[in-house]
Design a protein around this motif. Structure first.
Motif, PDB file in Angstrom:
ATOM      1  N   UNK A 157       0.820  -1.198   0.000  1.00  0.00           N
ATOM      2  CA  UNK A 157       0.000   0.000   0.000  1.00  0.00           C
ATOM      3  C   UNK A 157       0.852   1.245   0.000  1.00  0.00           C
ATOM      4  N   UNK A 158       0.251   2.327   0.452  1.00  0.00           N
ATOM      5  CA  UNK A 158       0.900   3.632   0.442  1.00  0.00           C
ATOM      6  C   UNK A 158       1.216   4.089   1.862  1.00  0.00           C
ATOM      7  N   UNK A 159       2.313   4.834   1.963  1.00  0.00           N
ATOM      8  CA  UNK A 159       2.672   5.476   3.231  1.00  0.00           C
ATOM      9  C   UNK A 159       3.098   6.899   2.906  1.00  0.00           C
ATOM     10  N   UNK A 199       4.244   0.355  -2.001  1.00  0.00           N
ATOM     11  CA  UNK A 199       4.813  -0.988  -2.031  1.00  0.00           C
ATOM     12  C   UNK A 199       3.810  -1.972  -2.609  1.00  0.00           C
ATOM     13  N   UNK A 200       4.273  -2.789  -3.542  1.00  0.00           N
ATOM     14  CA  UNK A 200       3.479  -3.869  -4.116  1.00  0.00           C
ATOM     15  C   UNK A 200       4.339  -5.128  -4.105  1.00  0.00           C
ATOM     16  N   UNK A 211       6.738  -7.073  -6.701  1.00  0.00           N
ATOM     17  CA  UNK A 211       8.119  -6.831  -6.268  1.00  0.00           C
ATOM     18  C   UNK A 211       8.567  -5.450  -6.709  1.00  0.00           C
ATOM     19  N   UNK A 212       7.786  -4.478  -6.303  1.00  0.00           N
ATOM     20  CA  UNK A 212       7.946  -3.114  -6.805  1.00  0.00           C
ATOM     21  C   UNK A 212       7.694  -2.146  -5.657  1.00  0.00           C
ATOM     22  N   UNK A 213       8.589  -1.152  -5.559  1.00  0.00           N
ATOM     23  CA  UNK A 213       8.402  -0.098  -4.566  1.00  0.00           C
ATOM     24  C   UNK A 213       8.725   1.224  -5.244  1.00  0.00           C
TER      25      UNK A 213
END
Lengths: 112, 110
Positions: free
Chosen positions: B54-56, B65-66, B70-72
């Motif tokens: 999710x989002x921060x 982050x996903x 495998x992706x940020x």
């Protein structure tokens, strides 16, 4: 609070010489790390420690040694300097799992 | 070999625009993800860290982050010339194995 302190800031060595890069932290952090950063590259982990008396190898440990006799200090030793060890060395620490790392200002090392 | 990949850039954005920085990682077991900013000749300084999908958000910065992909990513809103730096993505896998990407150089044009 000084945070993470590295000495020296700059050093030039001749091939085959030895030296110790000093790292000390005053935050009572358990975890400490040594990285090297080559131009245009990310940081590579050399060694780390999870507490006094405990050290372990990272991704690129060859040519280096470390010790951790106290919580505060984590020196990095180069025994036989080689040109391939020319780099910027960063020491980092963190309190515990789940916390981020805090970095020192780095030591720029040239081996000629 | 665990890898973290970033576009080296330079990524150029005009002042006030949104800058989007991306990072992919190879180790599916990675547990925590960090974004550092590094000015030329200086040490990395932490911007944000994220552990869950999710989002921060923190001020002008948003980390996304996903884990399935495998992706940020890192979004910088209202980019300022002072944001011009190299942004390092770092991924922590098993134990104390922190892997850093090569960094993306961001240039914010006045």
């Amino acid at each position: 609070n000084a945070g993470v302190t590295q000495t020296p800031k700059f050093r030039i060595l001749k091939i085959g010489q030895s030296m110790t890069l000093q790292c000390t932290q005053d935050m009572n952090h358990n975890y400490m790390y040594w990285y090297r950063q080559d131009p245009g590259m990310g940081l590579k982990l050399i060694y780390y420690s999870v507490g006094a008396g405990i050290t372990d190898k990272g991704e690129v440990p060859n040519g280096y040694n470390v010790s951790r006799s106290t919580t505060e200090d984590f020196p990095l030793r180069l025994e036989l300097a080689a040109p391939s060890q020319t780099s910027v060395y960063f020491c980092a620490s963190r309190l515990q799992d789940g916390q981020p790392q805090h970095f020192g200002d780095g030591t720029r090392l040239s081996i000629l | 070999q665990k890898e973290v990949e970033q576009n080296s850039g330079p990524l150029s954005v005009p002042e006030g625009a949104i800058a989007s920085l991306n990072c992919t990682y190879s180790d599916r077991g990675s547990q925590s993800f960090f974004w550092y900013r590094q000015y030329s000749g200086k040490s990395p300084e932490l911007i944000m860290f994220i552990y869950s999908n999710g989002d921060k958000e923190d001020g002008r910065f948003t980390a996304q982050l996903n884990k399935a992909s495998q992706y940020v990513s890192l979004l910088i809103r209202d980019s300022q010339p002072s944001d011009s730096a190299t942004y390092l993505c770092a991924v922590r896998g098993y134990g104390q194995n922190f892997v850093f990407g090569p960094g993306t150089r961001l240039s914010v044009l006045p």
